[in-house]
Design a protein around this motif. Structure first.
Motif, mmCIF file in Angstrom:
data_model
loop_
_atom_site.group_PDB
_atom_site.id
_atom_site.type_symbol
_atom_site.label_atom_id
_atom_site.label_comp_id
_atom_site.label_asym_id
_atom_site.label_seq_id
_atom_site.Cartn_x
_atom_site.Cartn_y
_atom_site.Cartn_z
ATOM 1 N N LYS A 119 -30.974 13.866 -37.444
ATOM 2 C CA LYS A 119 -30.136 15.067 -37.415
ATOM 3 C C LYS A 119 -28.678 14.639 -37.548
ATOM 4 O O LYS A 119 -28.374 13.444 -37.594
ATOM 5 C CB LYS A 119 -30.356 15.875 -36.139
ATOM 6 N N ASP A 120 -27.786 15.602 -37.606
ATOM 7 C CA ASP A 120 -26.368 15.293 -37.750
ATOM 8 C C ASP A 120 -25.797 14.900 -36.384
ATOM 9 O O ASP A 120 -25.381 15.732 -35.594
ATOM 10 C CB ASP A 120 -25.619 16.497 -38.323
ATOM 11 N N PHE A 121 -25.792 13.587 -36.121
ATOM 12 C CA PHE A 121 -25.337 13.076 -34.826
ATOM 13 C C PHE A 121 -23.827 12.883 -34.757
ATOM 14 O O PHE A 121 -23.258 12.796 -33.677
ATOM 15 C CB PHE A 121 -25.958 11.690 -34.565
ATOM 16 N N LYS A 122 -23.190 12.731 -35.922
ATOM 17 C CA LYS A 122 -21.869 12.109 -35.983
ATOM 18 C C LYS A 122 -20.810 12.797 -35.119
ATOM 19 O O LYS A 122 -20.131 12.141 -34.315
ATOM 20 C CB LYS A 122 -21.398 12.037 -37.434
ATOM 21 N N LYS A 123 -20.645 14.124 -35.262
ATOM 22 C CA LYS A 123 -19.560 14.812 -34.546
ATOM 23 C C LYS A 123 -19.719 14.700 -33.037
ATOM 24 O O LYS A 123 -18.774 14.385 -32.312
ATOM 25 C CB LYS A 123 -19.498 16.280 -34.972
ATOM 26 N N LYS A 124 -20.934 14.961 -32.545
ATOM 27 C CA LYS A 124 -21.158 14.894 -31.095
ATOM 28 C C LYS A 124 -21.016 13.457 -30.588
ATOM 29 O O LYS A 124 -20.458 13.213 -29.517
ATOM 30 C CB LYS A 124 -22.535 15.440 -30.727
ATOM 31 N N PHE A 125 -21.510 12.503 -31.375
ATOM 32 C CA PHE A 125 -21.406 11.102 -30.970
ATOM 33 C C PHE A 125 -19.940 10.693 -30.828
ATOM 34 O O PHE A 125 -19.544 10.087 -29.827
ATOM 35 C CB PHE A 125 -22.111 10.208 -31.999
ATOM 36 N N GLU A 126 -19.121 11.024 -31.820
ATOM 37 C CA GLU A 126 -17.704 10.654 -31.772
ATOM 38 C C GLU A 126 -16.993 11.341 -30.604
ATOM 39 O O GLU A 126 -16.139 10.737 -29.942
ATOM 40 C CB GLU A 126 -17.026 11.003 -33.100
ATOM 41 N N LYS A 127 -17.364 12.593 -30.334
ATOM 42 C CA LYS A 127 -16.776 13.320 -29.204
ATOM 43 C C LYS A 127 -17.157 12.649 -27.884
ATOM 44 O O LYS A 127 -16.320 12.472 -26.988
ATOM 45 C CB LYS A 127 -17.262 14.772 -29.223
ATOM 46 N N ASP A 128 -18.431 12.253 -27.763
ATOM 47 C CA ASP A 128 -18.893 11.584 -26.542
ATOM 48 C C ASP A 128 -18.209 10.232 -26.350
ATOM 49 O O ASP A 128 -17.885 9.842 -25.223
ATOM 50 C CB ASP A 128 -20.415 11.397 -26.583
ATOM 51 N N VAL A 129 -17.992 9.500 -27.451
ATOM 52 C CA VAL A 129 -17.314 8.200 -27.359
ATOM 53 C C VAL A 129 -15.886 8.385 -26.852
ATOM 54 O O VAL A 129 -15.417 7.632 -25.987
ATOM 55 C CB VAL A 129 -17.313 7.477 -28.728
ATOM 56 N N ILE A 155 -17.344 -3.349 -25.494
ATOM 57 C CA ILE A 155 -18.751 -2.985 -25.692
ATOM 58 C C ILE A 155 -18.861 -1.597 -26.314
ATOM 59 O O ILE A 155 -19.645 -1.380 -27.245
ATOM 60 C CB ILE A 155 -19.517 -3.059 -24.354
ATOM 61 N N ILE A 156 -18.052 -0.640 -25.819
ATOM 62 C CA ILE A 156 -18.072 0.712 -26.389
ATOM 63 C C ILE A 156 -17.608 0.683 -27.848
ATOM 64 O O ILE A 156 -18.162 1.369 -28.710
ATOM 65 C CB ILE A 156 -17.188 1.669 -25.555
ATOM 66 N N GLU A 157 -16.592 -0.137 -28.123
ATOM 67 C CA GLU A 157 -16.109 -0.279 -29.503
ATOM 68 C C GLU A 157 -17.226 -0.800 -30.406
ATOM 69 O O GLU A 157 -17.410 -0.329 -31.530
ATOM 70 C CB GLU A 157 -14.919 -1.239 -29.526
ATOM 71 N N HIS A 158 -17.991 -1.774 -29.891
ATOM 72 C CA HIS A 158 -19.108 -2.324 -30.664
ATOM 73 C C HIS A 158 -20.188 -1.264 -30.881
ATOM 74 O O HIS A 158 -20.701 -1.116 -31.997
ATOM 75 C CB HIS A 158 -19.700 -3.529 -29.931
ATOM 76 N N ILE A 159 -20.532 -0.521 -29.828
ATOM 77 C CA ILE A 159 -21.545 0.532 -29.952
ATOM 78 C C ILE A 159 -21.107 1.563 -30.992
ATOM 79 O O ILE A 159 -21.892 1.984 -31.847
ATOM 80 C CB ILE A 159 -21.796 1.215 -28.588
ATOM 81 N N GLU A 160 -19.837 1.966 -30.925
ATOM 82 C CA GLU A 160 -19.332 2.961 -31.871
ATOM 83 C C GLU A 160 -19.394 2.439 -33.301
ATOM 84 O O GLU A 160 -19.869 3.135 -34.212
ATOM 85 C CB GLU A 160 -17.886 3.325 -31.524
ATOM 86 N N GLU A 161 -18.953 1.207 -33.494
ATOM 87 C CA GLU A 161 -18.892 0.639 -34.844
ATOM 88 C C GLU A 161 -20.277 0.531 -35.470
ATOM 89 O O GLU A 161 -20.500 0.970 -36.601
ATOM 90 C CB GLU A 161 -18.228 -0.744 -34.786
ATOM 91 N N TYR A 162 -21.242 -0.054 -34.727
ATOM 92 C CA TYR A 162 -22.543 -0.262 -35.366
ATOM 93 C C TYR A 162 -23.346 1.035 -35.457
ATOM 94 O O TYR A 162 -24.154 1.211 -36.377
ATOM 95 C CB TYR A 162 -23.321 -1.409 -34.701
ATOM 96 N N THR A 163 -23.110 1.992 -34.543
ATOM 97 C CA THR A 163 -23.833 3.264 -34.625
ATOM 98 C C THR A 163 -23.339 4.091 -35.810
ATOM 99 O O THR A 163 -24.149 4.669 -36.550
ATOM 100 C CB THR A 163 -23.684 4.068 -33.318
ATOM 101 N N LEU A 164 -22.022 4.155 -36.008
ATOM 102 C CA LEU A 164 -21.494 4.888 -37.159
ATOM 103 C C LEU A 164 -21.954 4.249 -38.466
ATOM 104 O O LEU A 164 -22.205 4.943 -39.458
ATOM 105 C CB LEU A 164 -19.965 4.954 -37.098
ATOM 106 N N ALA A 165 -22.089 2.918 -38.461
ATOM 107 C CA ALA A 165 -22.620 2.236 -39.652
ATOM 108 C C ALA A 165 -24.072 2.641 -39.889
ATOM 109 O O ALA A 165 -24.490 2.886 -41.029
ATOM 110 C CB ALA A 165 -22.510 0.724 -39.485
#
Length: 407
Positions: A119-129, A155-165
């Motif tokens: 599903k479209d995770f991106k907007k909610k994921f970025e907001k949660d980060v 660690i959060i930066e790493h999670i954000e980077e690889y998840t958005l990828a």
């Protein structure tokens, strides 16, 4: 996610009375799942049972309802996309935090798999980060030492980077090409005969859908669960992944056991959406640290860890650190992975370095995560192994190959 929900998530993960509720974690969203997956590696302060339980989130998440699958794929593609397939299995063969995978057959008879974003995770994921970053900054304001010891922001930066990828499946194609090019440049000088890459159908793929060759074989995760993975295969995985980490510095960023398939004695890298890179200082320093550790040269370990740091320590400060490190490793020599976890020991070592005044670059977590995966495979598949002794067979080879490697 609001701050109270983050607190509840961490309470769930750290619950000492029972195992974490995986359904609750999944219902909290993609960031919650990624945080839990990260903690699945933290055997340094979670129980082995909790880590094993959380690791199920890598490959056994809730799939999409069957009736929604084709509709979702069609929403991601043009109306003729499914017409190019002779067969499409509506039952998924795998469902992870971001994607879901189905078997299919092209009209030319080639067996493939179709992976799509659930599903479209991106907007909610970025907001949660963003919300989690504010929460962590608030905690660090009152407990600044946390920033150095645990590096939660890194660690959060790493999670954000690889998840958005991961959320853009075109990155799987791009990164597979990078890893394969490194393989082709070095296969004549370094033994990589058993490494393979599945064919990816770029013309049929886009940001949300990926079509790739079906590799008929079990995942390493399944073989470990069934106690069917020979120890020499585990060592060969370390050998191949170690080449990318220690010699090249560019490596598969999420090589957990579910992202390795074995077929005809070969290892297929899959799910290459996340790729990691590490600087020469960390790459060389960690290799030297592991080389000294393999021969139980703990003074050499102390020196290598300090050389790996962006901010080194000297004089009495270094001598005090070295003395504490030697105490930390008392009794380590000759221990099996079930008696003494390499992951736990490394995390304690880095924590000791930070508490002694060293500072490490933010990009360190991906390489530590990879070492955790490898250690976890040995712990699950060959718990009575003295891993340090087994690693010696690769040290000399890696040393020689460092002179020839082509990046």
């Amino acid at each position: 996610m609001r701050w109270l929900r983050f607190i509840r998530l961490f309470r769930e993960i750290f619950n000492k009375k029972r195992l974490p509720d995986l359904d609750f974690i999944q219902n909290e969203g993609l960031l919650a799942v990624k945080i839990a997956q990260t903690f699945a590696l933290r055997i340094d302060f979670l129980s082995e049972a909790t880590c094993v339980h959380l690791s199920k989130l890598y490959t056994k998440t809730t799939p999409i309802l069957k009736e929604d699958t084709k509709a979702l794929i069609q929403s991601y593609t043009n109306k003729d996309f499914l017409d190019q397939f002779e067969y499409f299995d509506e039952e998924p063969i795998g469902s992870a935090s971001v994607g879901q995978v189905h078997r299919a057959r092209l009209k030319n008879g080639e067996e493939v798999v179709i992976k799509f974003i659930k599903k479209d995770f991106k907007k909610k994921f970025e907001k949660d980060v963003r919300s989690l970053r504010r929460f962590i900054s608030f905690i660090i304001f009152f407990y600044p030492k946390l920033k150095k010891v645990a590096d939660p922001q890194g660690i959060i930066e790493h999670i954000e980077e690889y998840t958005l990828a991961e959320l853009d499946l075109r990155n799987e194609i791009k990164h597979a090409k990078v890893l394969k090019e490194i393989y082709l440049k070095n296969k004549d000088d370094f033994s990589l005969d058993r490494l393979k890459f599945p064919t990816l159908y770029e013309a049929l793929s886009n940001e949300h859908v990926l079509v790739s060759e079906f590799i008929e074989g079990p995942t390493v995760d399944l073989l470990l669960e069934e106690k069917k993975l020979p120890f020499n295969d585990i060592l060969e995985i370390f050998h191949i992944h170690g080449f990318y980490i220690f010699l090249v510095g560019t490596f598969h960023g999420d090589l957990h056991p579910g992202n390795l398939i074995i077929k005809d004695q070969n290892y297929y890298f899959i799910d290459t959406g996340a790729i990691s890179k590490v600087g020469t200082k960390i790459q060389t320093g960690l290799f030297n640290f592991m080389a000294h550790l393999a021969y139980y040269d703990f003074e050499g370990c102390a020196k290598s860890l300090n050389e790996m740091a962006e901010v080194e320590i000297h004089g009495k400060q270094y001598e005090a650190f070295k003395e504490k490190l030697l105490k930390l490793y008392v009794g380590f020599e000759g221990t099996t992975v079930s008696e003494e976890s390499l992951t736990k020991k490394m995390m304690e070592t880095i924590k000791l370095g930070v508490n002694s005044g060293m500072e490490f670059e933010k990009g360190m977590f991906p390489i530590i995560k990879s070492m955790m995966y490898l250690d976890g495979m040995v712990l699950k598949g060959a718990p009575d192994t003295v891993l340090m002794v087994e690693m010696r067979r690769f040290i000399e080879e890696f040393n020689e190959a460092r002179k020839k490697v082509r990046k």
